[in-house]
Write a protein that holds these residues in place. Structure first.
Motif, mmCIF file in Angstrom:
data_model
loop_
_atom_site.group_PDB
_atom_site.id
_atom_site.type_symbol
_atom_site.label_atom_id
_atom_site.label_comp_id
_atom_site.label_asym_id
_atom_site.label_seq_id
_atom_site.Cartn_x
_atom_site.Cartn_y
_atom_site.Cartn_z
ATOM 1 N N ASN A 52 42.765 45.656 31.616
ATOM 2 C CA ASN A 52 43.903 44.289 33.330
ATOM 3 C C ASN A 52 43.029 43.665 34.022
ATOM 4 N N MET A 53 42.326 44.492 34.900
ATOM 5 C CA MET A 53 41.478 43.956 36.024
ATOM 6 C C MET A 53 40.724 42.919 35.279
ATOM 7 N N ARG A 54 40.352 42.720 34.037
ATOM 8 C CA ARG A 54 38.840 41.589 33.199
ATOM 9 C C ARG A 54 40.286 40.599 32.825
ATOM 10 N N PHE A 55 41.548 41.097 32.648
ATOM 11 C CA PHE A 55 42.495 39.763 31.988
ATOM 12 C C PHE A 55 42.939 38.861 33.266
ATOM 13 N N ASP A 56 43.326 39.991 34.889
ATOM 14 C CA ASP A 56 43.286 38.805 35.835
ATOM 15 C C ASP A 56 41.887 38.166 35.881
ATOM 16 N N ILE A 57 40.705 38.537 36.232
ATOM 17 C CA ILE A 57 39.514 37.293 35.902
ATOM 18 C C ILE A 57 39.297 36.204 35.046
ATOM 19 N N PHE A 58 39.943 36.366 34.457
ATOM 20 C CA PHE A 58 39.989 35.647 32.198
ATOM 21 C C PHE A 58 40.916 34.620 33.463
ATOM 22 N N LYS A 59 42.271 35.200 33.343
ATOM 23 C CA LYS A 59 43.184 33.993 33.984
ATOM 24 C C LYS A 59 42.785 33.213 35.350
ATOM 25 N N ASP A 60 42.607 33.916 36.160
ATOM 26 C CA ASP A 60 41.615 32.977 37.373
ATOM 27 C C ASP A 60 40.954 32.187 36.829
ATOM 28 N N ASN A 61 39.908 31.855 36.088
ATOM 29 C CA ASN A 61 39.102 31.230 35.170
ATOM 30 C C ASN A 61 39.608 30.314 34.419
ATOM 31 N N PHE A 83 31.761 33.820 29.405
ATOM 32 C CA PHE A 83 31.685 34.507 31.156
ATOM 33 C C PHE A 83 33.087 34.007 31.368
ATOM 34 N N ALA A 84 34.345 34.336 30.506
ATOM 35 C CA ALA A 84 35.141 34.142 31.197
ATOM 36 C C ALA A 84 35.936 35.169 32.159
ATOM 37 N N ASP A 85 35.687 36.286 31.463
ATOM 38 C CA ASP A 85 35.908 38.031 32.492
ATOM 39 C C ASP A 85 35.385 38.399 33.196
#
Length: 341
Positions: A52-61, A83-85
């Motif tokens: 979930n944390m990595r998905f949030d970073i992916f979403k921001d990118n 590098f998207a996550d």
């Protein structure tokens, strides 16, 4: 309550529900995209919390990419890559690696020249475009992976280039030897091309990638190997002069310091203008040519990177040339050097 008020409330409720529906659809689409991205890059996470944390970073990118690409008058495009996550901080700490040391390198033995041997090249001697790949002076794109040793890859690419130009033989050389043995640098924790050139000179050469393969770590004991390729010295391109940089790149591949930011991390194609960077150098690439864009005629530098062939334009980035700032896009004119033979 009046009829008009009732109608207004109904329309407002409907609009809110539509907005929520669109938001849900967008979120679901992002979840699907993340799953597809994970499959493509063979990425897995320890548990649901981490995912979930990595998905949030992916979403921001992803949102950053979408917003950027919708902007007007863009000369380049961003895209979701491996590098998207990663946060920008995580990316910079593992996938760059240019880091000046407080140590002053020894330059008393003549390996470093304060002169610039291409200074007197005339305009007629400088081709209007150059691509050292076409001339057989550039090896395949390599991948530093999760080790901050871009400095070693930039150094090696420049040495490979001048060696082929002088001898006609293109040999893939060992970045790992520099990571393990160039002790004035700091392995996966950063370094500079100049100190790597100095190591090659003092070691009386560098061996091949085959004999000393890349391991993505810096905990190995130095194994010097056979000195397959030698250089006699290195020179710096005069600072803040794209004109002098053009002279150098017209004659050989050149090691370059650059500031890597989010836009470079997510670069996909086109002529990069570095909208979010200055001149805080933290990464190293190798200029292997220059030319003009077929789309709009803008002038660019052709840079070989060390993030694999699935980044950018098959591992390369075109960087805007002859900009108003004397430092160049993302500081590319502030620290450029090349080996001599």
């Amino acid at each position: 309550m009046s009829f008009v008020t009732i109608v207004f409330l109904i329309l407002a409720t409907w609009a809110n529900s539509q907005a929520m529906s669109r938001s849900t659809l967008h979120e679901n689409a992002l979840i699907d995209m993340h799953e597809q991205w994970m499959a493509r890059y063979e990425r897995s996470y320890a548990n649901k919390t981490v995912k979930n944390m990595r998905f949030d970073i992916f979403k921001d990118n992803m949102n950053y990419v979408e917003k950027f690409n919708k902007g007007a008058n863009r000369s380049y495009e961003l895209g979701i890559n491996r590098f998207a996550d990663l946060t920008d901080e995580e990316f910079l700490s593992h996938f760059t690696g240019y880091k000046q040391s407080p140590l002053v390198p020894t330059r008393s033995s003549g390996e470093y020249s304060s002169s610039f041997k291409y200074l007197n090249l005339t305009a007629s001697e400088i081709p209007t475009s150059m691509n050292w790949r076409d001339k057989g002076a550039v090896t395949d794109v390599k991948d530093q992976r999760k080790c901050g040793c871009c400095w070693a890859f930039s150094t090696v690419a420049a040495v490979e280039g001048i060696t082929q130009i002088k001898t006609g033989n293109l040999v893939s050389l060992s970045e790992q030897q520099l990571v393990d043995c160039s002790t004035e640098n700091n392995g996966c924790n950063g370094g500079t091309m100049e100190r790597a050139f100095e190591y090659i000179i003092k070691n009386q050469g560098i061996t091949t990638e085959t004999d000393y393969p890349y391991k993505e770590r810096d905990d190995s004991i130095c194994q010097t190997g056979t000195a397959t390729v030698k250089i006699s010295g290195y020179e710096k391109v005069p600072e803040n002069s794209e004109e002098d940089l053009l002279k150098a790149v017209s004659m050989q591949p050149v090691s370059i310091g650059i500031e890597a930011t989010k836009s470079l991390k997510l670069y996909k194609s086109g002529v990069f203008t570095g909208d979010d960077c200055g001149d805080d150098i933290n990464h190293a690439v190798t200029f292997v040519g220059y030319g003009r864009s077929e789309e709009d005629g803008s002038k660019y530098w052709l840079a070989k990177n060390s993030w694999g062939e699935d980044w950018g334009e098959n591992g390369y980035v075109k960087i805007m040339r002859d900009v108003e700032s004397s430092q160049g896009v993302c500081g590319i004119a502030t620290d450029a050097s090349y080996p001599t033979v």
